[in-house]
Design an enzyme around this catalytic site. Structure first.
Site, PDB file in Angstrom:
ATOM      1  CG  ASP A   9      12.388  62.956  50.456  1.00  0.00           C
ATOM      2  OD1 ASP A   9      11.258  62.446  50.304  1.00  0.00           O
ATOM      3  OD2 ASP A   9      12.555  64.042  51.046  1.00  0.00           O
ATOM      4  CB  SER A  10       9.827  64.927  47.344  1.00  0.00           C
ATOM      5  OG  SER A  10       9.621  65.009  48.737  1.00  0.00           O
ATOM      6  N   GLY A  42       3.814  65.809  47.555  1.00  0.00           N
ATOM      7  CA  GLY A  42       2.586  65.404  48.252  1.00  0.00           C
ATOM      8  C   GLY A  42       1.301  66.025  47.745  1.00  0.00           C
ATOM      9  CB  CYS A  72       9.801  60.135  49.162  1.00  0.00           C
ATOM     10  SG  CYS A  72       8.446  61.249  48.776  1.00  0.00           S
ATOM     11  CG  ASN A  73       6.042  58.108  53.988  1.00  0.00           C
ATOM     12  OD1 ASN A  73       5.613  57.117  54.550  1.00  0.00           O
ATOM     13  ND2 ASN A  73       7.080  58.784  54.458  1.00  0.00           N
ATOM     14  CB  THR A  74       4.567  61.416  48.271  1.00  0.00           C
ATOM     15  OG1 THR A  74       4.213  62.100  49.482  1.00  0.00           O
ATOM     16  CG2 THR A  74       3.624  61.796  47.174  1.00  0.00           C
ATOM     17  CD  GLU A 151      10.643  71.408  53.712  1.00  0.00           C
ATOM     18  OE1 GLU A 151      10.725  72.416  52.995  1.00  0.00           O
ATOM     19  OE2 GLU A 151      10.776  70.248  53.287  1.00  0.00           O
ATOM     20  CB  CYS A 183       4.828  62.423  55.991  1.00  0.00           C
ATOM     21  SG  CYS A 183       5.621  63.824  55.187  1.00  0.00           S
ATOM     22  CB  THR A 184      10.287  62.062  54.938  1.00  0.00           C
ATOM     23  OG1 THR A 184       9.689  63.141  54.199  1.00  0.00           O
ATOM     24  CG2 THR A 184      10.450  60.861  54.045  1.00  0.00           C
ATOM     25  CG  HIS A 185       8.923  66.858  56.258  1.00  0.00           C
ATOM     26  ND1 HIS A 185       9.197  66.131  55.128  1.00  0.00           N
ATOM     27  CD2 HIS A 185       9.399  68.108  56.031  1.00  0.00           C
ATOM     28  CE1 HIS A 185       9.797  66.922  54.243  1.00  0.00           C
ATOM     29  NE2 HIS A 185       9.929  68.118  54.769  1.00  0.00           N
TER      30      HIS A 185
HETATM   31  N1  DGL Z   1       8.858  63.411  51.369  1.00  0.00           N
HETATM   32  C1  DGL Z   1       7.432  63.566  51.318  1.00  0.00           C
HETATM   33  C2  DGL Z   1       6.765  62.323  51.944  1.00  0.00           C
HETATM   34  O1  DGL Z   1       7.355  61.582  52.683  1.00  0.00           O
HETATM   35  C3  DGL Z   1       6.958  64.821  51.991  1.00  0.00           C
HETATM   36  C4  DGL Z   1       7.287  66.079  51.245  1.00  0.00           C
HETATM   37  C5  DGL Z   1       6.565  66.196  49.911  1.00  0.00           C
HETATM   38  O2  DGL Z   1       5.343  66.451  49.880  1.00  0.00           O
HETATM   39  O3  DGL Z   1       7.239  66.054  48.891  1.00  0.00           O
HETATM   40  O4  DGL Z   1       5.621  62.072  51.671  1.00  0.00           O
END
Ligand code: DGL
Length: 265
Positions: A9-10, A42, A72-74, A151, A183-185
């Site tokens: 993930d990012s 993102g 990671c969705n992005t 976060e 989004c993962t968060h």
């Molecule tokens: N992990 C990213 C996502 O799922 C969110 C955090 C980012 O912007 O890197 O899109």
């Protein structure tokens, strides 16, 4: 020899996916990489997200993983097709599982998608949903402030509720009956989002669907771990370990001891 499942993930958010994979596949070894030095993705360009995602994939491949989950969705929205072109290893992103579940869930054929700017601008969810059912109407909304709020540990603050209301009002008015948390968060904001959208709206947490997909692929490919018990869990980050551990507690509800910093990504 059994090999671990690689997850990247990012940064920290992919731990929501790890949590679900552990729940469903408790015997599997997991190797996680969080690109904490370069997060957030993102708000970055397509080229940069692809470059970072390819580097993360190479890092996990060097660790000899048996499959890679792009948690990671992005990265999944913008880089997964490129990664697929370059590598043969089984690869799972988070877009397709979430889209599939949403198409299955919607009754009025109105699906909402929320995510980072890069995810929403990529149109990846919309494309996947339309591919499955072209008659579905998709409404998308970028919610860039959600990641820092989570976060910061403010998931349950009034200020988060106000911001979420602002982001989600038009989606609610439009009458979507299904909302993808793209989004993962966002799973950490589930309760607040549910209150705003109302009980009747089904929230799709792609992390759970990804875990189901991981199990299916490992089963099909004959890659499930043969040994039972005592799985290994290793976490690598590209920046400060202590910060990752602090926020990780919020995501996993547990202390992460085996975290190492790497500088070769
Ligand atoms: N992990 C990213 C996502 O799922 C969110 C955090 C980012 O912007 O890197 O899109």
């Amino acid at each position: 020899m059994d090999k671990p499942i690689g997850v990247f993930d990012s940064g920290i958010g992919g731990l929501t996916v790890v949590k679900e994979v552990i729940k469903l596949l408790p015997d599997e070894d997991i190797m996680y990489f969080g690109d904490t030095a370069r997060v957030p993705y993102g708000i970055k360009s397509r080229e940069t997200i692809i470059k970072f995602s390819l580097e993360n994939t190479l890092f996990l491949l060097q660790k000899d993983v048996k499959m890679i989950v792009v948690a990671c969705n992005t990265s999944s929205s913008l880089a997964l097709p490129v990664i697929r072109k370059h590598f043969k290893i089984p690869l799972i992103g988070v877009i397709m599982p979430g889209a599939k579940e949403a198409v299955y869930a919607t009754k009025n054929k109105k699906i909402g998608v929320i995510g980072t700017r890069a995810t929403i601008n990529s149109g990846a969810y919309e494309e996947e949903i339309k591919r499955l059912d072209s008659s579905i109407k998709v409404l998308s909304q970028a919610c860039p402030m959600f990641v820092p709020l989570v976060e910061e540990g403010w998931s349950n603050d009034d200020i988060t509720m106000k911001i979420a209301e602002k982001y989600l009002t038009s989606m609610k008015k439009a009458g979507v009956d299904t909302l993808i948390l793209g989004c993962t968060h966002y799973p950490l904001l589930k309760q607040k989002i549910q209150v705003i959208m109302g009980k009747g709206v089904k929230l799709i947490d792609s992390a759970q669907q990804v875990a189901v997909e991981v199990k299916q692929v490992l089963t099909q490919e004959g890659l499930l771990r043969r040994e039972k018990g005592r799985p290994t869990r290793e976490y690598f980050v590209s920046d400060e370990v202590a910060i990752f551990q602090k926020i990780a507690k919020r995501f996993l509800g547990a202390d992460l001891k085996e975290v190492r910093k790497v500088s070769n990504v």
